[in-house]
Motif scaffolding. Structure first.
Motif, PDB file in Angstrom:
ATOM      1  N   GLY A 106       0.823  -1.208   0.000  1.00  0.00           N
ATOM      2  CA  GLY A 106       0.000   0.000   0.000  1.00  0.00           C
ATOM      3  C   GLY A 106       0.859   1.261   0.000  1.00  0.00           C
ATOM      4  N   LEU A 107       1.954   1.245   0.748  1.00  0.00           N
ATOM      5  CA  LEU A 107       2.830   2.427   0.800  1.00  0.00           C
ATOM      6  C   LEU A 107       3.466   2.688  -0.563  1.00  0.00           C
ATOM      7  CD1 LEU A 107       4.666   2.004   4.268  1.00  0.00           C
ATOM      8  CD2 LEU A 107       3.056   3.824   3.637  1.00  0.00           C
ATOM      9  N   ILE A 108       3.879   1.606  -1.235  1.00  0.00           N
ATOM     10  CA  ILE A 108       4.490   1.783  -2.566  1.00  0.00           C
ATOM     11  C   ILE A 108       3.441   2.340  -3.539  1.00  0.00           C
ATOM     12  CG2 ILE A 108       5.492   0.570  -4.562  1.00  0.00           C
ATOM     13  CD1 ILE A 108       6.782  -1.387  -2.530  1.00  0.00           C
ATOM     14  N   ALA A 109       2.268   1.729  -3.547  1.00  0.00           N
ATOM     15  CA  ALA A 109       1.228   2.162  -4.485  1.00  0.00           C
ATOM     16  C   ALA A 109       0.796   3.607  -4.188  1.00  0.00           C
ATOM     17  CB  ALA A 109       0.039   1.211  -4.419  1.00  0.00           C
ATOM     18  N   GLU A 110       0.652   3.928  -2.910  1.00  0.00           N
ATOM     19  CA  GLU A 110       0.194   5.276  -2.556  1.00  0.00           C
ATOM     20  C   GLU A 110       1.311   6.318  -2.728  1.00  0.00           C
ATOM     21  OE1 GLU A 110      -2.252   5.248   1.009  1.00  0.00           O
ATOM     22  OE2 GLU A 110      -3.326   3.467   0.299  1.00  0.00           O
ATOM     23  N   ALA A 111       2.565   5.877  -2.596  1.00  0.00           N
ATOM     24  CA  ALA A 111       3.671   6.789  -2.935  1.00  0.00           C
ATOM     25  C   ALA A 111       3.584   7.099  -4.430  1.00  0.00           C
ATOM     26  CB  ALA A 111       5.025   6.159  -2.585  1.00  0.00           C
ATOM     27  N   HIS A 112       3.231   6.086  -5.223  1.00  0.00           N
ATOM     28  CA  HIS A 112       3.098   6.330  -6.659  1.00  0.00           C
ATOM     29  C   HIS A 112       1.941   7.281  -6.956  1.00  0.00           C
ATOM     30  CE1 HIS A 112       2.264   5.546 -10.957  1.00  0.00           C
ATOM     31  NE2 HIS A 112       3.575   5.532 -11.023  1.00  0.00           N
ATOM     32  N   ILE A 113       0.870   7.175  -6.206  1.00  0.00           N
ATOM     33  CA  ILE A 113      -0.242   8.128  -6.403  1.00  0.00           C
ATOM     34  C   ILE A 113       0.219   9.542  -6.008  1.00  0.00           C
ATOM     35  CG2 ILE A 113      -2.606   8.761  -5.719  1.00  0.00           C
ATOM     36  CD1 ILE A 113      -3.225   5.787  -5.534  1.00  0.00           C
ATOM     37  N   SER A 114       0.989   9.639  -4.934  1.00  0.00           N
ATOM     38  CA  SER A 114       1.540  10.955  -4.550  1.00  0.00           C
ATOM     39  C   SER A 114       2.395  11.501  -5.689  1.00  0.00           C
ATOM     40  CB  SER A 114       2.399  10.841  -3.287  1.00  0.00           C
ATOM     41  OG  SER A 114       1.725  10.139  -2.273  1.00  0.00           O
ATOM     42  N   PHE A 115       3.146  10.610  -6.322  1.00  0.00           N
ATOM     43  CA  PHE A 115       3.969  10.993  -7.477  1.00  0.00           C
ATOM     44  C   PHE A 115       3.077  11.470  -8.632  1.00  0.00           C
ATOM     45  CE2 PHE A 115       5.743   9.268 -11.520  1.00  0.00           C
ATOM     46  CZ  PHE A 115       6.790  10.171 -11.688  1.00  0.00           C
ATOM     47  N   GLN A 116       2.005  10.736  -8.897  1.00  0.00           N
ATOM     48  CA  GLN A 116       1.079  11.156  -9.965  1.00  0.00           C
ATOM     49  C   GLN A 116       0.472  12.526  -9.668  1.00  0.00           C
ATOM     50  OE1 GLN A 116      -1.808   8.116 -11.499  1.00  0.00           O
ATOM     51  NE2 GLN A 116      -0.845   6.742 -10.004  1.00  0.00           N
ATOM     52  N   LYS A 117       0.219  12.770  -8.371  1.00  0.00           N
ATOM     53  CA  LYS A 117      -0.352  14.060  -7.961  1.00  0.00           C
ATOM     54  C   LYS A 117       0.713  15.149  -7.855  1.00  0.00           C
ATOM     55  CE  LYS A 117      -4.662  12.748  -6.410  1.00  0.00           C
ATOM     56  NZ  LYS A 117      -5.894  13.136  -7.133  1.00  0.00           N
ATOM     57  N   LYS A 118       1.968  14.788  -8.132  1.00  0.00           N
ATOM     58  CA  LYS A 118       3.098  15.723  -8.074  1.00  0.00           C
ATOM     59  C   LYS A 118       3.394  16.243  -6.668  1.00  0.00           C
ATOM     60  CE  LYS A 118       3.002  17.201 -12.885  1.00  0.00           C
ATOM     61  NZ  LYS A 118       2.001  16.220 -13.354  1.00  0.00           N
ATOM     62  N   THR A 119       3.091  15.450  -5.640  1.00  0.00           N
ATOM     63  CA  THR A 119       3.491  15.857  -4.289  1.00  0.00           C
ATOM     64  C   THR A 119       4.686  15.031  -3.815  1.00  0.00           C
ATOM     65  OG1 THR A 119       1.921  14.363  -3.198  1.00  0.00           O
ATOM     66  CG2 THR A 119       1.159  16.606  -3.662  1.00  0.00           C
ATOM     67  N   LEU A 120       5.177  14.155  -4.692  1.00  0.00           N
ATOM     68  CA  LEU A 120       6.377  13.379  -4.368  1.00  0.00           C
ATOM     69  C   LEU A 120       7.215  13.279  -5.640  1.00  0.00           C
ATOM     70  CD1 LEU A 120       7.658  11.589  -2.050  1.00  0.00           C
ATOM     71  CD2 LEU A 120       6.644   9.634  -3.231  1.00  0.00           C
ATOM     72  N   GLY A 121       8.494  13.624  -5.521  1.00  0.00           N
ATOM     73  CA  GLY A 121       9.380  13.595  -6.695  1.00  0.00           C
ATOM     74  C   GLY A 121       9.788  12.178  -7.061  1.00  0.00           C
ATOM     75  N   LYS A 122      10.285  12.041  -8.289  1.00  0.00           N
ATOM     76  CA  LYS A 122      10.676  10.726  -8.799  1.00  0.00           C
ATOM     77  C   LYS A 122      11.803  10.100  -7.968  1.00  0.00           C
ATOM     78  CE  LYS A 122      10.623   7.605 -12.253  1.00  0.00           C
ATOM     79  NZ  LYS A 122      11.611   6.661 -11.755  1.00  0.00           N
ATOM     80  N   ILE A 123      12.775  10.926  -7.555  1.00  0.00           N
ATOM     81  CA  ILE A 123      13.910  10.391  -6.785  1.00  0.00           C
ATOM     82  C   ILE A 123      13.422   9.800  -5.463  1.00  0.00           C
ATOM     83  CG2 ILE A 123      16.024  11.055  -5.527  1.00  0.00           C
ATOM     84  CD1 ILE A 123      16.494  13.135  -7.786  1.00  0.00           C
ATOM     85  N   ASN A 124      12.514  10.530  -4.816  1.00  0.00           N
ATOM     86  CA  ASN A 124      11.985  10.027  -3.544  1.00  0.00           C
ATOM     87  C   ASN A 124      11.131   8.787  -3.728  1.00  0.00           C
ATOM     88  OD1 ASN A 124      13.122  11.916  -1.726  1.00  0.00           O
ATOM     89  ND2 ASN A 124      11.695  13.446  -2.487  1.00  0.00           N
ATOM     90  N   LEU A 125      10.337   8.772  -4.791  1.00  0.00           N
ATOM     91  CA  LEU A 125       9.537   7.582  -5.080  1.00  0.00           C
ATOM     92  C   LEU A 125      10.461   6.373  -5.261  1.00  0.00           C
ATOM     93  CD1 LEU A 125       6.845   6.130  -5.861  1.00  0.00           C
ATOM     94  CD2 LEU A 125       7.331   6.782  -8.236  1.00  0.00           C
ATOM     95  N   ASP A 126      11.513   6.561  -6.043  1.00  0.00           N
ATOM     96  CA  ASP A 126      12.451   5.455  -6.290  1.00  0.00           C
ATOM     97  C   ASP A 126      13.121   4.991  -5.002  1.00  0.00           C
ATOM     98  OD1 ASP A 126      11.848   5.579  -8.951  1.00  0.00           O
ATOM     99  OD2 ASP A 126      13.661   6.660  -9.548  1.00  0.00           O
ATOM    100  N   GLN A 127      13.432   5.949  -4.136  1.00  0.00           N
ATOM    101  CA  GLN A 127      14.074   5.610  -2.867  1.00  0.00           C
ATOM    102  C   GLN A 127      13.140   4.758  -1.996  1.00  0.00           C
ATOM    103  OE1 GLN A 127      15.089   9.178  -0.686  1.00  0.00           O
ATOM    104  NE2 GLN A 127      17.151   9.102  -1.570  1.00  0.00           N
ATOM    105  N   ILE A 128      11.904   5.198  -1.906  1.00  0.00           N
ATOM    106  CA  ILE A 128      10.926   4.485  -1.084  1.00  0.00           C
ATOM    107  C   ILE A 128      10.704   3.085  -1.646  1.00  0.00           C
ATOM    108  CG2 ILE A 128       8.474   4.433  -0.371  1.00  0.00           C
ATOM    109  CD1 ILE A 128       8.621   7.575  -0.406  1.00  0.00           C
TER     110      ILE A 128
END
Ligand SMILES: NC(=O)c1ccc[n+]([C@@H]2O[C@H](COP(=O)([O-])OP(=O)(O)OC[C@H]3O[C@@H](n4cnc5c(N)ncnc54)[C@H](O)[C@@H]3O)[C@@H](O)[C@H]2O)c1
Ligand SMILES: [Zn+2]
Length: 342
Positions: free
Chosen positions: A254-276
């Motif tokens: 769920g954290l990975i999928a929701e981090a990706h949604i945060s990325f889609q919403k542009k509230t999380l950058g690609k580097i941080n998404l990849d790190q998580i």
């Protein structure tokens, strides 16, 4: 940390504290198969006369049927309104035992002695009680506070590695939503190398602060649901399929999928998404998910929704979270395919 939540130095002192909290007419101790074997022996001799109520271990038994068994035993032993239920177990027993105590004769006192990492850092704080219903997670329940929550970290010595990892998932969630520095510290180390002595009090402090600001989850407490909208759907799915994941294993997905949604919403950058994602996959591995159309109906039952709309907590830059964000089906489908593509 409030007065009601205490970290006790050993099982004996936890029991001693428990006994000073009220003048109880009777004591029942709720255990599951594993906590009876591993934890109960550590407190048994310090307790005055009591009855042990044992239920089978596992989320599969977090049901109204098991509650019926617990209520029957309380009744058979003649416990009255002034009795206390000591719940010696993980999150399953805490949620279910607290629910049974809160409804037995309109409510008797209960004391939580959480025995899993997950229960110590999360489930035993905040008064959410209940059971699963027809495979919907925590569908029947209420809010009520225990007389006290007494944490004994030495109970964790017998906890299997898979269960330690399960609890660590909630610690990760707490760091991602509140503490960038702590996230940067934990992501450098494997699960086995983490500093529990620091992380347990950190999580307890964070969760109790949020809960005291918003006990009934009408606002900020919703950030604690990060990873849980999709995570609960995944947990329900595997429970129904007869291959239960641990709560934390589901939450990690769920954290990975929701981090990706945060990325889609542009509230999380690609580097941080990849790190998580990189850290979570390396520590927890990957799991075969069903198609999104099997998960979406489960999400529509989520307690965080408003009517049919799916709303969730998202990451707003690592170390911050926002809540009540409206999510489209499409964003969820994208997030599930992102996970599947890893
Ligand atoms: N109320 C809340 O706010 C909240 C928050 C998070 C999770 N939860 C709930 O918590 C539940 C998960 O909790 P959990 O992960 O603790 O599961 P759990 O209670 O099933 O415990 C996991 C396993 O460890 C065993 N065990 C417990 N303590 C042990 C010990 N000291 N030594 C050896 N074995 C031990 C248990 O018997 C069980 O087999 C879920 O139902 C979830 O919904 C509730
Ligand atoms: Zn959780």
């Amino acid at each position: 940390v409030t007065e009601k939540i205490q970290i006790a130095k050993d099982p004996a002192s936890a029991v001693q504290t428990a006994l000073t909290l009220g003048n109880y007419s009777g004591i029942a101790v709720l255990v599951d198969t594993h906590t009876r074997a591993h934890c109960y022996p550590l407190i048994k001799n310090d307790l005055p006369v009591h009855n042990v109520i044992e239920v089978p271990a596992g989320e599969e038994y977090k049901t109204l049927e098991t509650c019926t068994k617990i209520w029957k035993e309380l009744t058979a032993h003649g416990f009255d309104r002034d009795a206390v239920l000591i719940v010696l177990g993980g999150g399953v027993l805490g949620d279910m035992g607290g629910f049974c105590a809160s409804t037995y004769k309109r409510g008797i006192a209960f004391i939580l002695m959480p025995t899993t990492l997950l229960a110590q850092v999360d489930a035993s704080i905040g008064g959410k009680l209940g059971v699963d219903f027809e495979h919907y997670k925590n569908h029947i329940g209420l809010f009520n506070e225990p007389v006290a929550t007494l944490m004994v970290t030495s109970f964790l010595k017998t906890l299997p590695a898979r269960e330690i990892k399960s609890g660590f998932a909630e610690i990760i969630k707490h760091c991602l939503s509140s503490d960038l520095k702590m996230w940067n510290a934990i992501r450098q180390k494997k699960v086995e190398e983490q500093d529990w002595e620091a992380l347990i009090p950190h999580s307890i402090a964070f969760k109790s602060r949020i809960v005291s600001e918003d006990p009934k989850e009408s606002g900020v407490r919703k950030i604690l649901n990060l990873g849980h909208t999709i995570g609960h759907a995944i947990e329900s799915h595997f429970l129904k399929a007869g291959q239960p994941l641990t709560h934390g294993e589901a939450i990690v997905i769920g954290l990975i999928a929701e981090a990706h949604i945060s990325f889609q919403k542009k509230t999380l950058g690609k580097i941080n998404l990849d790190q998580i994602t990189g850290y979570l996959i390396s520590e927890y591995g990957k799991c075969e998910l069903p198609q999104s159309n099997e998960l979406l109906p489960l999400m529509q039952q989520d307690k965080k929704n408003r009517g049919k709309e799916i709303r969730m907590a998202l990451i707003d830059g690592v170390g911050r979270a926002v809540w009540d964000v409206k999510i489209s089906e499409n964003e969820i489908v994208n997030a599930i395919s992102y996970y599947q593509s890893l």
